[in-house]
Design an enzyme around this catalytic site. Structure first.
Site, mmCIF file in Angstrom:
data_model
loop_
_atom_site.group_PDB
_atom_site.id
_atom_site.type_symbol
_atom_site.label_atom_id
_atom_site.label_comp_id
_atom_site.label_asym_id
_atom_site.label_seq_id
_atom_site.Cartn_x
_atom_site.Cartn_y
_atom_site.Cartn_z
ATOM 1 N N ILE A 24 0.728 -1.397 -0.139
ATOM 2 C CA ILE A 24 0.272 -0.213 0.254
ATOM 3 C C ILE A 24 1.084 1.182 0.175
ATOM 4 O O ILE A 24 0.263 2.247 -0.926
ATOM 5 C CB ILE A 24 -0.214 0.119 1.220
ATOM 6 C CG1 ILE A 24 -1.778 -0.978 1.451
ATOM 7 C CG2 ILE A 24 -1.779 1.278 1.407
ATOM 8 C CD1 ILE A 24 -2.577 -0.877 2.512
ATOM 9 N N ALA A 25 1.811 1.457 0.896
ATOM 10 C CA ALA A 25 2.687 2.247 0.868
ATOM 11 C C ALA A 25 4.291 2.293 1.601
ATOM 12 O O ALA A 25 4.292 0.757 2.284
ATOM 13 C CB ALA A 25 1.613 3.141 1.945
ATOM 14 N N GLY A 27 7.376 4.359 3.578
ATOM 15 C CA GLY A 27 7.785 5.002 4.388
ATOM 16 C C GLY A 27 9.013 4.561 5.058
ATOM 17 O O GLY A 27 9.983 4.086 4.483
ATOM 18 N N GLY A 28 9.679 5.685 5.603
ATOM 19 C CA GLY A 28 11.456 5.786 6.433
ATOM 20 C C GLY A 28 11.392 4.572 7.100
ATOM 21 O O GLY A 28 12.772 4.759 7.109
ATOM 22 N N ALA A 30 8.747 2.076 8.040
ATOM 23 C CA ALA A 30 8.084 0.853 7.814
ATOM 24 C C ALA A 30 7.707 0.457 6.317
ATOM 25 O O ALA A 30 7.266 1.646 5.742
ATOM 26 C CB ALA A 30 6.661 -0.051 8.534
ATOM 27 N N THR A 31 6.908 0.156 5.666
ATOM 28 C CA THR A 31 6.411 -0.951 4.552
ATOM 29 C C THR A 31 5.061 -0.944 4.987
ATOM 30 O O THR A 31 4.515 -2.113 6.023
ATOM 31 C CB THR A 31 7.230 -1.661 3.350
ATOM 32 O OG1 THR A 31 8.539 -0.871 3.384
ATOM 33 C CG2 THR A 31 6.031 -1.513 2.088
ATOM 34 N N VAL A 32 4.033 -1.066 4.422
ATOM 35 C CA VAL A 32 2.153 -1.141 5.068
ATOM 36 C C VAL A 32 2.144 -1.947 3.554
ATOM 37 O O VAL A 32 1.852 -1.183 2.222
ATOM 38 C CB VAL A 32 1.483 0.144 5.626
ATOM 39 C CG1 VAL A 32 0.170 0.007 5.076
ATOM 40 C CG2 VAL A 32 1.717 0.439 6.310
ATOM 41 N N LYS A 47 1.629 -3.506 8.886
ATOM 42 C CA LYS A 47 2.934 -2.408 8.595
ATOM 43 C C LYS A 47 3.557 -3.362 9.451
ATOM 44 O O LYS A 47 3.945 -4.568 9.972
ATOM 45 C CB LYS A 47 2.954 -1.188 9.938
ATOM 46 C CG LYS A 47 3.554 -0.315 9.732
ATOM 47 C CD LYS A 47 3.490 0.868 10.970
ATOM 48 C CE LYS A 47 2.245 1.701 10.422
ATOM 49 N NZ LYS A 47 2.898 2.587 9.448
ATOM 50 N N ASP A 141 4.962 11.953 16.506
ATOM 51 C CA ASP A 141 4.968 12.125 15.088
ATOM 52 C C ASP A 141 3.610 12.820 14.736
ATOM 53 O O ASP A 141 2.900 11.991 13.621
ATOM 54 C CB ASP A 141 5.407 11.116 14.400
ATOM 55 C CG ASP A 141 5.692 11.568 12.992
ATOM 56 O OD1 ASP A 141 6.110 12.699 13.343
ATOM 57 O OD2 ASP A 141 5.894 10.412 13.034
#
Length: 641
Positions: A24-25, A27-28, A30-32, A47, A141
């Site tokens: 899905i996505a 990031g810095g 983790a990956t979802v 995640k 965050d």
């Protein structure tokens, strides 16, 4: 190139439970992924932490602890955490899948938002943060990327506790700041410490961005932005967008005060201010059209319900004014006018006060049966509805686990309260995986809602090598959901240990097992005619009918000559000095007896006993010295079972 298909995790079954469907996505940290929980047949968001984090034991420990805390946080504006786990090098979090977009996506598409709409997004975010703050948690965050907007308009906050878990990693110890620099409070920048007021600061920055379309500080480097957070005062949003109401300016200023003590004490306190500001804003406010080149406000005049552009400055329009004859006579008495106005307001307030809906608190009916719970809820003017039932280890079957809304929540009379009833403890039947290979057995156990424990290999001539012999607990037993099930796998035929056994007994036993036996005699200090070596070695997995070489000490040596040569009792020590006055005892025959009985009998006669295992039985099959042999007390007698 399709990066999803190239992703090695896509298509993998994690922990025997989560089948990863697509990415899905990324990031810095983790990956979802979109995944299917095959145990509960539901779609989840998975995640997966990046390998640099998953390889850090401190992060994994903190991550598991934070996941447990977040899982206990139940709030409609928080993305629910279902599970956490590890699968070899993969550390993951299983969460509620929320179809929709992030608030960042919406800002990219629309730009700035009208003040009312911005507050309608911020209010549920603050409600989620407030629930976390009351539970002793800090998000650390807060930013648009961590706010999800569902397709049906709901707002969800994600990634509670992740930043705190990352604080335990080696990355933070090498200088990495946790948080997003554009939203970090001064104290986070200066010391790395964060509390609930740091979340409030980030929420204030996010409100600034929602109504202006940009963050208050920009710079060429992250450190220049951090410097401005520490030393500058966040400007009023209206200094960038004049139509932003002063109420929003004041809310941003209060939330982003440089000193934490000058901010709202937590997100709940800021929530109260945000709700008050939202109520005070006029409902007729219309959002600006994204990208439109609007004239300044003074160039518009209202005529009825339509707005028409006025003439530009410099072009004067002259219109003759009709003379209105002045009327003489009655002048209003201003005191009466004032009293009339007060009465109108009083009547209006009284009508509003008495027309307010009556609120009642939801009673605490946890642990009550359905009939009693419904009666207690109805007594307060509320309606009870039976919702879905759930398994529970703590609440007996048929009793109420929880209500929605929860206890003490204020509702209008006539509102509905949904009851969750207990199905009692969930128990899983251990599946039959006999004769399956290891991977198929693991999958079947995981699909049943259980966890694979240890996998042990056992010698077994009847079950094909690498096939499951049995499980512990056994098939058909009922155990807790997620309980560990140990698997015992057949190693097939295993080379038995015949070291030290008399030659004829060793050769006869191995021959009966189907081996092709070859005996080799050599000169050795060991007791004559006993096995001193074997090939293949003991416990090696072998095939039926395999050739076996046993090496024995030479049989032609006179036993008594060997015995008088030094070692009488078989313990490896030289006993030659005592050979003339040594007493002897007769070693009884114990073949066919229970090993424990045989051992007790021999020890009662003063012999030492050593037991070696050939199979799974408990009966003596061979012994050395042979039955009726004479040996001095203290001699070691070897038994094979």
């Amino acid at each position: 190139m399709d990066t999803t298909t190239a992703d090695p995790l896509v298509g993998r079954l994690l922990d025997g439970r989560y089948r990863i469907e697509s990415r899905i996505a990324q990031g810095g940290m983790a990956t979802v992924y979109l995944a299917l929980d095959i145990r509960l047949d539901r779609t989840v968001a998975l995640k997966v932490m990046h390998r640099s984090l998953a390889a850090d034991p401190a992060f994994v420990r903190r991550f598991i602890g934070e996941a447990k805390s977040v899982a206990s946080l139940s709030h409609p504006n928080v993305v629910h955490v279902f599970d956490q786990g590890t699968d070899n090098d993969v550390v993951y979090l299983s969460m509620e899948y929320v179809p929709g977009r992030t608030l960042r996506d919406i800002l990219r598409q629309r730009g700035r938002l009208p003040a009312r709409e911005a507050l309608e997004i911020l209010i549920p975010v603050l409600a989620a943060l407030g629930a976390a703050h009351q539970a002793g948690m800090v998000h650390r965050d807060v930013k648009p990327e961590n706010v999800l907007m569902t397709d049906d308009g709901r707002v969800k906050v994600v990634d509670f506790g992740l930043a705190r878990a990352i604080e335990a990693t080696n990355q933070t110890r090498t200088g990495m700041m946790i948080g997003t620099i554009g939203y970090m409070a001064p104290e986070q920048v200066m010391t790395g410490a964060a509390d609930v007021r740091s979340d409030v600061y980030a929420a204030g920055i996010m409100l600034f961005e929602l109504v202006t379309g940009e963050q208050p500080y920009d710079g060429e480097t992250p450190m220049s932005v951090a410097y401005r957070h520490v030393h500058d005062t966040v400007p009023a949003p209206s200094s960038l967008v004049p139509e932003v109401p002063q109420l929003v300016d004041a809310l941003v200023a209060h939330a982003t005060a440089r000193e934490p003590a000058d901010r709202p004490k937590d997100a709940t306190a800021m929530l109260v201010r945000a709700v008050e500001s939202h109520r005070a804003l006029p409902r007729t406010t219309t959002p600006p059209v994204s990208g439109a080149h609007s004239l300044p406000p003074q160039h518009f005049a209202v005529s009825g319900a339509a707005s028409v552009p006025q003439a530009a400055p410099g072009h004067t329009l002259i219109q003759p004014r009709a003379e209105v004859p002045q009327r003489r006579g009655f002048r209003p008495h201003w005191l009466l006018v004032t009293l009339a106005a007060v009465m109108v307001v009083a009547v209006g307030f009284t009508g509003w006060f008495f027309s307010r809906p009556e609120l009642v608190g939801v009673p605490n009916v946890a642990g009550q049966n359905l009939a009693v719970a419904e009666k207690n809820i109805a007594a307060l003017g509320l309606q009870a509805r039976k919702g879905e039932s759930e398994y529970s280890e703590k609440v007996a079957e048929g009793l109420v686990i929880a209500t929605d809304p929860g206890a003490e929540v204020q509702l209008e009379k006539g509102s509905t309260v949904t009851l969750t009833l207990s199905l009692g403890p969930e128990r899983i039947v251990v599946p039959n995986v006999a004769n399956m290979n290891g991977n198929d057995a693991r999958a079947a156990i995981a699909a049943a809602g259980l966890t694979v424990g240890s996998v042990k290999r056992l010698a077994n001539n009847e079950v094909e090598r690498d096939k499951v012999i049995r499980t512990s607990p056994q098939v058909g037993e009922k155990v807790k959901k997620g309980a560990k099930v140990d698997i015992f796998v057949s190693a097939g035929l295993v080379m038995p240990d015949v070291s030290g056994m008399p030659k004829d007994e060793a050769a006869g036993y191995l021959g009966a097992q189907g081996f092709q036996v070859q005996v080799n005699e050599v000169d050795d200090d060991a007791e004559p005619c006993t096995v001193i070596a074997q090939s293949p070695k003991a416990k090696t997995e072998v095939d039926q009918g395999a050739p076996v070489m046993v090496t024995v000490s030479r049989c032609q040596v006179d036993f008594w000559q060997w015995f008088r040569g030094g070692d009488r009792d078989g313990d490896g020590d030289d006993d030659s000095e005592a050979r003339d006055d040594q007493q002897f005892a007769l070693v009884p025959g114990v073949i066919g007896k229970d090993v424990r009985d045989a051992k007790a009998e021999l020890e009662a006669l003063g012999f030492k006993v050593r037991v070696q295992r050939l199979g799974n039985g408990g009966v003596v099959q061979f012994q050395r010295p042979l039955p009726n042999s004479e040996r001095p007390p203290g001699t070691t007698v070897y038994l094979w079972q």
